[in-house]
Design an enzyme around this catalytic site. Structure first.
Site, PDB file in Angstrom:
ATOM      1  N   CYS A   2      -3.789  -3.482  22.906  1.00 50.03           N
ATOM      2  CA  CYS A   2      -4.010  -2.558  21.795  1.00 50.03           C
ATOM      3  C   CYS A   2      -2.808  -2.502  20.856  1.00 50.03           C
ATOM      4  CB  CYS A   2      -4.342  -1.155  22.295  1.00 50.03           C
ATOM      5  SG  CYS A   2      -5.705  -1.078  23.463  1.00 50.03           S
ATOM      6  N   ARG A  27      -3.032  -7.901  19.244  1.00 51.22           N
ATOM      7  CA  ARG A  27      -2.912  -7.102  20.468  1.00 51.22           C
ATOM      8  C   ARG A  27      -4.247  -6.497  20.888  1.00 51.22           C
ATOM      9  NH1 ARG A  27       2.570  -5.465  21.623  1.00 51.22           N
ATOM     10  NH2 ARG A  27       1.654  -3.863  22.943  1.00 51.22           N
ATOM     11  N   TRP A  75      -8.181  -2.993  22.404  1.00 50.00           N
ATOM     12  CA  TRP A  75      -8.652  -3.955  23.395  1.00 50.00           C
ATOM     13  C   TRP A  75      -9.262  -3.130  24.513  1.00 50.00           C
ATOM     14  CZ3 TRP A  75      -7.665  -5.157  28.552  1.00 50.00           C
ATOM     15  CH2 TRP A  75      -8.109  -6.413  28.981  1.00 50.00           C
ATOM     16  N   ASN A 101      -2.210   3.480  24.106  1.00 47.73           N
ATOM     17  CA  ASN A 101      -2.246   2.222  24.838  1.00 47.73           C
ATOM     18  C   ASN A 101      -1.960   2.527  26.295  1.00 47.73           C
ATOM     19  OD1 ASN A 101      -2.488   1.001  22.366  1.00 47.73           O
ATOM     20  ND2 ASN A 101      -0.432   0.157  22.334  1.00 47.73           N
ATOM     21  N   GLY A 102      -2.615   1.808  27.203  1.00 51.21           N
ATOM     22  CA  GLY A 102      -2.385   2.027  28.620  1.00 51.21           C
ATOM     23  C   GLY A 102      -3.650   2.502  29.315  1.00 51.21           C
ATOM     24  N   GLU A 482      -0.992 -25.347  33.148  1.00 52.79           N
ATOM     25  CA  GLU A 482      -0.884 -24.720  31.829  1.00 52.79           C
ATOM     26  C   GLU A 482      -1.893 -25.310  30.845  1.00 52.79           C
ATOM     27  OE1 GLU A 482       0.403 -22.561  28.441  1.00 52.79           O
ATOM     28  OE2 GLU A 482       0.285 -22.188  30.600  1.00 52.79           O
ATOM     29  N   LYS A 486      -4.755 -23.319  28.775  1.00 50.67           N
ATOM     30  CA  LYS A 486      -4.862 -23.355  27.317  1.00 50.67           C
ATOM     31  C   LYS A 486      -6.286 -23.675  26.881  1.00 50.67           C
ATOM     32  CE  LYS A 486      -1.091 -22.061  25.938  1.00 50.67           C
ATOM     33  NZ  LYS A 486      -1.302 -21.131  27.031  1.00 50.67           N
ATOM     34  N   GLU A 489      -8.567 -20.660  27.577  1.00 50.08           N
ATOM     35  CA  GLU A 489      -8.274 -19.506  26.728  1.00 50.08           C
ATOM     36  C   GLU A 489      -8.852 -19.653  25.325  1.00 50.08           C
ATOM     37  OE1 GLU A 489      -4.032 -17.543  27.813  1.00 50.08           O
ATOM     38  OE2 GLU A 489      -3.955 -19.610  27.123  1.00 50.08           O
ATOM     39  N   HIS A 505      -9.044 -34.248  49.033  1.00 51.11           N
ATOM     40  CA  HIS A 505      -9.281 -33.128  49.944  1.00 51.11           C
ATOM     41  C   HIS A 505     -10.333 -32.154  49.396  1.00 51.11           C
ATOM     42  CE1 HIS A 505      -6.047 -34.422  52.538  1.00 51.11           C
ATOM     43  NE2 HIS A 505      -5.232 -34.500  51.488  1.00 51.11           N
ATOM     44  N   LYS A 600      -2.745 -10.234  23.382  1.00 52.59           N
ATOM     45  CA  LYS A 600      -1.464 -10.930  23.463  1.00 52.59           C
ATOM     46  C   LYS A 600      -0.545 -10.355  24.533  1.00 52.59           C
ATOM     47  CE  LYS A 600       1.687 -13.839  22.019  1.00 52.59           C
ATOM     48  NZ  LYS A 600       1.535 -15.263  22.322  1.00 52.59           N
TER      49      LYS A 600
END
Length: 605
Positions: A2, A27, A75, A101-102, A482, A486, A489, A505, A600
């Site tokens: 947020c 955010r 968010w 926020n939180g 990574e 990417k 995402e 395996h 973010k």
């Protein structure tokens, strides 16, 4: 998550708040809202909208004047995106407005009590509980009413509060979610991120957990939730407002990928020590005797930072010969870990505010551990909590998907590994070898970026795949992890990463022409082992895209990257895979800078 922005002064507040929200939209971007008032206003005026900041802006009438206001871009945590669940939240009489926020952990319990007392809720959010608690306070000042409400709350918050009876002030508070104040001339700002402030002031104050602030147009003061005054000295933000502009690129992600040669040059600048074939990292607060006493290194991060930590752990083991490993901070903090006094803990976070990492740092500090931070944002919570550390100097990263900060973090780990190695047993010759390799990185990254058109064509070829597999061995495995992240995402294409040695395996069962494999194949002592893995895939009609230092005969396609020192090769091998993810997302028409369901800075659990 947020974004919060607030202003009190003489200027028309709505345009300022909307500009701030646009800078903070990375955010959170499922809904947004704004409340304004002024010294002579009789009430608070609010507009909210599901969707992006542009949807909110379209709803604001021409006559929406005010000189004080707070705004928010969300968010979602509690309640789906909707007009009602958007912030700010008002109490039943429209006197109190809160942006938050939180997560309030005991929101359900408090909501039940308020409903029993006759309070009617308009949203599904935990934040509305805070609004009603403040509105029902009987103290004489707004500060005391906010303090009374916060004493009832369990959880994390960064909040800003307006009250129609106190139009001359904004009250803010922080516990686990960032809040920064911007100090101007006869005007004050509050935000969850300096991005919302740098266009207007570079003088900021960062609140600590348990700290509050009262902002008036010509003054501010800080104090604890218990009411004790605290001392807050403004610091100067090093980033310019222009750093947050797109700079002629179509997306922030593309801009930030292309900025990596300059970003890597920044993290190296002024840190090379030619005389002793090492580097200077004065911010570590770790002298040579203490460094030699370290028996183990544990690196903690989340997501991309965790993957950078995996690369960092390998570098520290190779160059400093200290047993090292990386672990998700979100898991570490819940497994009651044994905290060893001879272990050096390193917390990694782009924002320096990642809640899981911050909570792990606080738990480690409580148990007496030495903790270093590897972060991008100066003065962030982790930077302040840690005993020392390294700033990665990547500059502002606006795209939700991290690229240049990941690369700079891996370079920062190379510096740290070299520093620890030279204190211990790494030779002068090897120190110089690594330094020369570090110096080659910016130019070599530019070489890779010059292949963008080739990589774009590859992305279009593979974009139709519903799933992809990424493999690498030892140094290549974190790169594969990574790269897989990417792609997921930003393009929403399913992807998995495995050590190349693990193919036989289990994962070989998945190999077929419809499942392309991206293989990390560096020219190191495992080259033939990696080529054997490619043979196994081709024997089962798998398609292979190799990222390698030379053309791979068994691969259908190869992206050739410049060779550096073996220890530093992982830094370079991730760059083309950032471009592959970007152009795959572009081919699929994704919202590249703001992927669905993501934000973010993850400041909630």
């Amino acid at each position: 998550m947020c974004g919060i922005v607030g202003y009190i002064g003489r200027r028309d507040v709505a345009p300022l708040l909307l500009e701030g929200l646009q800078r903070l939209e990375y955010r959170g971007y499922d809904s947004a809202g704004i409340v304004v008032t002024g010294p002579k206003a009789a009430a608070l005026k609010m507009i909210k909208a599901k969707g992006r900041v542009r949807d909110l802006e379209a709803r604001i009438p021409k006559r929406f004047a005010g000189t004080t206001g707070i705004a928010h871009t969300r968010w979602a945590t509690h309640g789906a995106p909707s007009d009602d669940n958007a912030h700010p939240h008002l109490d039943g009489e429209g006197r109190v407005a809160v942006v938050h926020n939180g997560i309030i952990d005991n929101a359900a319990e408090l909501r039940a009590k308020l409903i029993a007392d006759g309070v009617e809720f308009r949203s599904e959010t935990d934040t509305e509980v805070v609004t009603h608690l403040i509105a029902r306070g009987e103290a004489e000042t707004l500060e005391e009413r906010v303090q009374g409400a916060l004493r009832l709350i369990e959880g994390t918050y960064g909040i800003a509060v307006l009250h129609s009876a106190f139009p001359d002030r904004i009250v803010a508070a922080r516990n686990g979610s960032p809040v920064v104040l911007g100090i101007g001339e006869k005007e004050m700002f509050v935000a969850s991120d300096v991005a919302a402030l740098v266009a207007h002031t570079r003088q900021i104050v960062t609140l600590d957990d348990g700290e509050m602030a009262t902002l008036k147009a010509d003054d501010f003061r800080t104090y604890t939730i218990e009411g004790t005054r605290t001392t807050a000295s403004p610091t100067t933000v090093e980033w310019e407002a222009e750093s947050y502009d797109m700079g002629g690129h179509d997306t922030y992600m593309h801009k930030e990928i292309c900025e990596q040669p300059d970003a890597v040059d920044r993290v190296l600048r002024g840190r090379i020590d030619e005389r002793f074939a090492t580097v200077r990292l004065g911010g570590l607060n770790l002298d040579a005797r203490e460094a030699r006493a370290v028996r183990r290194v544990k690196i903690l991060g989340c997501g991309t930072s965790y993957h950078a930590g995996m690369i960092g752990a390998q570098m520290i083991e190779e160059l400093a010969r200290i047993p090292s490993d990386a672990e998700p901070a979100s898991e570490f903090r819940y497994r009651n870990p044994v905290v060893d006094p001879d272990t050096l803990y390193i917390a990694v976070s782009q924002s320096g505010e990642t809640y899981d990492v911050l909570a792990a740092v606080q738990e480690l500090k409580r148990k007496g551990a030495r903790v270093l931070g590897v972060v991008n944002v100066v003065g962030s919570a982790i930077a302040r909590e840690a005993d020392g550390g390294v700033y990665v100097h990547a500059g502002p990263e606006v795209c939700v998907v991290s690229t240049k900060c990941f690369t700079n973090t891996t370079v920062a780990f190379a510096l740290l590994a070299l520093h620890l190695g030279r204190i211990r047993d790494l030779s002068v010759r090897d120190g110089r070898r690594i330094i020369e390799g570090l110096r080659r990185l910016p130019a070599q990254i530019s070489e890779i970026l010059a292949q963008e058109e080739h990589i774009r064509e590859l992305a279009q070829e593979y974009a139709a795949a519903r799933s992809m597999m990424f493999i690498g061995r030892v140094r290549g495995y974190p790169v594969a992890r990574e790269a897989s992240l990417k792609l997921k995402e930003v393009s929403y294409v399913h992807a998995e990463a495995y050590p190349a040695s693990e193919l036989k395996h289990g994962p070989l069962a998945l190999i077929e022409p419809a499942l392309p494999t991206v293989a990390i194949v560096p020219d190191d002592d495992l080259l033939e082992k990696n080529r054997a893995a490619l043979e196994e895939i081709k024997a089962r009609d798998g398609r292979i895209l190799a990222v390698a230092h030379q053309e791979q005969p068994k691969a259908d396609r190869t992206v050739v990257v410049p060779k550096n020192e073996d220890e530093l090769d992982p830094i370079l091998m991730g760059i083309p895979l950032q471009l592959l993810a970007y152009h795959t997302a572009l081919a699929l028409g994704r919202d590249i800078d703001k992927p669905r369901n993501l934000a973010k800075s993850v400041t909630v659990e």
